[in-house]
Design an enzyme around this catalytic site. Sequence first.
Site, PDB file in Angstrom:
ATOM      1  N   ASP A 149       0.854  -1.264  -0.182  1.00 11.29           N
ATOM      2  CA  ASP A 149      -0.124   0.136   0.064  1.00 11.29           C
ATOM      3  C   ASP A 149       0.888   1.038  -0.133  1.00 11.29           C
ATOM      4  O   ASP A 149       1.830   1.497   1.071  1.00 11.29           O
ATOM      5  CB  ASP A 149      -0.984  -0.172   1.216  1.00 11.29           C
ATOM      6  CG  ASP A 149      -1.954   1.012   1.449  1.00 11.29           C
ATOM      7  OD1 ASP A 149      -3.165   0.676   1.487  1.00 11.29           O
ATOM      8  OD2 ASP A 149      -1.755   2.165   1.226  1.00 11.29           O
TER       9      ASP A 149
ATOM     10  N   ASP B 158      -3.754   2.352  -4.982  1.00  7.80           N
ATOM     11  CA  ASP B 158      -2.613   2.377  -4.571  1.00  7.80           C
ATOM     12  C   ASP B 158      -2.250   1.075  -3.751  1.00  7.80           C
ATOM     13  O   ASP B 158      -1.256   1.044  -2.850  1.00  7.80           O
ATOM     14  CB  ASP B 158      -2.245   3.774  -3.337  1.00  7.80           C
ATOM     15  CG  ASP B 158      -2.748   3.470  -2.212  1.00  7.80           C
ATOM     16  OD1 ASP B 158      -4.196   2.946  -2.154  1.00  7.80           O
ATOM     17  OD2 ASP B 158      -2.342   4.157  -1.384  1.00  7.80           O
ATOM     18  N   GLU B 159      -2.905  -0.120  -3.847  1.00  6.51           N
ATOM     19  CA  GLU B 159      -2.775  -1.124  -3.180  1.00  6.51           C
ATOM     20  C   GLU B 159      -3.147  -2.480  -3.941  1.00  6.51           C
ATOM     21  O   GLU B 159      -3.843  -2.475  -4.780  1.00  6.51           O
ATOM     22  CB  GLU B 159      -4.023  -0.984  -2.101  1.00  6.51           C
ATOM     23  CG  GLU B 159      -3.968  -1.642  -1.073  1.00  6.51           C
ATOM     24  CD  GLU B 159      -5.443  -1.475  -0.369  1.00  6.51           C
ATOM     25  OE1 GLU B 159      -5.845  -2.353   0.557  1.00  6.51           O
ATOM     26  OE2 GLU B 159      -6.202  -0.514  -0.522  1.00  6.51           O
TER      27      GLU B 159
HETATM   28  P1  TTP Z   1      -4.998   5.198   1.125  1.00  4.48           P
HETATM   29  O1  TTP Z   1      -4.010   4.005   0.741  1.00  4.48           O
HETATM   30  O2  TTP Z   1      -6.198   4.870   1.969  1.00  4.48           O
HETATM   31  O3  TTP Z   1      -4.380   6.410   1.990  1.00  4.48           O
HETATM   32  P2  TTP Z   1      -2.933   6.924   1.718  1.00  4.48           P
HETATM   33  O4  TTP Z   1      -2.019   6.308   0.455  1.00  4.48           O
HETATM   34  O5  TTP Z   1      -3.131   8.642   1.273  1.00  4.48           O
HETATM   35  O6  TTP Z   1      -2.283   6.937   3.088  1.00  4.48           O
HETATM   36  P3  TTP Z   1      -1.544   5.519   3.701  1.00  4.48           P
HETATM   37  O7  TTP Z   1      -0.191   6.013   4.066  1.00  4.48           O
HETATM   38  O8  TTP Z   1      -2.487   5.417   5.179  1.00  4.48           O
HETATM   39  O9  TTP Z   1      -2.129   4.448   3.010  1.00  4.48           O
HETATM   40  O10 TTP Z   1      -5.708   5.562  -0.061  1.00  4.48           O
HETATM   41  C1  TTP Z   1      -4.920   5.844  -1.305  1.00  4.48           C
HETATM   42  C2  TTP Z   1      -5.575   6.973  -1.998  1.00  4.48           C
HETATM   43  O11 TTP Z   1      -6.847   7.074  -2.007  1.00  4.48           O
HETATM   44  C3  TTP Z   1      -4.957   8.386  -1.225  1.00  4.48           C
HETATM   45  O12 TTP Z   1      -4.086   8.830  -1.301  1.00  4.48           O
HETATM   46  C4  TTP Z   1      -6.106   9.187  -1.749  1.00  4.48           C
HETATM   47  C5  TTP Z   1      -7.370   8.362  -1.969  1.00  4.48           C
HETATM   48  N1  TTP Z   1      -8.544   8.225  -1.135  1.00  4.48           N
HETATM   49  C6  TTP Z   1      -9.679   8.997  -1.292  1.00  4.48           C
HETATM   50  O13 TTP Z   1      -9.634   9.904  -2.515  1.00  4.48           O
HETATM   51  N2  TTP Z   1     -10.321   9.032  -0.397  1.00  4.48           N
HETATM   52  C7  TTP Z   1     -10.494   8.506   0.770  1.00  4.48           C
HETATM   53  O14 TTP Z   1     -11.417   8.629   1.700  1.00  4.48           O
HETATM   54  C8  TTP Z   1      -9.413   7.539   1.048  1.00  4.48           C
HETATM   55  C9  TTP Z   1      -9.315   6.638   2.308  1.00  4.48           C
HETATM   56  C10 TTP Z   1      -8.225   7.537   0.108  1.00  4.48           C
HETATM   57 MG    MG Z   2      -1.924   4.153   0.797  1.00  2.00          MG
END
Ligand code: TTP
Ligand code: MG
Length: 348
Positions: A9, A103-104
Amino acid sequence: MGRSIIHMDMDAFYAAVEQRDDPSLVGKPIIIGGVSDRGVVCTASYEARKYGIHSAMSAREAKKLCPYGIYLPTDMEKYKRVSREVRSILQRYSDRIEPVSIDEAFLDTTGRDPIHIAKRIKGDIRDELRLTASVGVSINKFLAKLASDMEKPDGLTIIREKEAVELLKPLPITKLWGVGPSMEKELNKLGIYYIGDVQGYDRDVLISIFGQKGSEIYDFSYGIDHRPVEERAANQSIGEEETFREDMGDMDFLVERLATYAMNLSRELKSRGYLIRTITVKVKYGDFSMETRSHTLALATNSYEDIFKIGRYILTTRFEFHDRIRLLGLTVSNLIYPEDPVQLSLDI
Ligand code: TTP
Ligand code: MG
């Protein structure tokens, strides 16, 4: 033989991409998606998270917590491009990849050295994309995902089979896959707050209350998860098509076939837990020429009625019909998880 599964992720994904592309943003509280006061925060850099800002928070609230943060609009085309670049790195290390969101992804690395692979993936992402990812390694999807979240950002976390049960015990039940706010409340009513409480609970009682889900969370509480890594492209589609024994011109017949495809697709979506936004009808004529027409909905769906009605609308209004029809197909694409917040915030 046991499996080995990797979950990766990206860290603060949209914000990290913006910081990478504009060095003046590095080290600063960056908030993506909260530009207008009515907007919603998509994500925030780790610097901004110190102020308590998180995804899905309203922009208004974020600005109260962090008035001097840098608020940027989303650039989805760019994030999708980077997402594809990440995927192409992952493809070097496994051909069994399940992208979960932008992103995962999960990788099945059974039979190989998953820790070595995890390090290589992180290294490639850092060297080639100048971004960081957190990676979890374990024996199944549930534990691998839990692991990737444990040492964010830039983490590499391994959960071994023998440590899983103890490690899970003190964690809140919301860490169990499928336990959202409403199920959390139900479980709280039974006196269940931690995963350890689930472990100690009577499995049959959980099943009698929650059905299938009860047995799932019971298994998860012991770190058991048999779900396979399901290969698919993130923008994958599911479709049904059929070549008729003879070319058909009868619209009622075609619409009836469409209804059957819609029924099957809806069932498939529900069983996989997906919603879709785009519906495509494909027609091949007797002369072998082909036409496809699509319609994209504002709101995602998995319902038979939606898929059928849109399909019928496309079929009956948007084709030339210069010949009888040899093949008819119905495809749904633009797949998202219903609880996928990425899509939610984009729709707002
Ligand atoms: P995430 O992997 O949940 O968050 P992140 O990558 O920003 O942070 P982390 O280091 O905790 O993983 O989500 C990936 C992307 O998806 C994030 O950068 C933006 C988008 N996203 C949204 O647009 N709305 C949301 O509510 C979430 C959770 C994510
Ligand atoms: Mg993320």
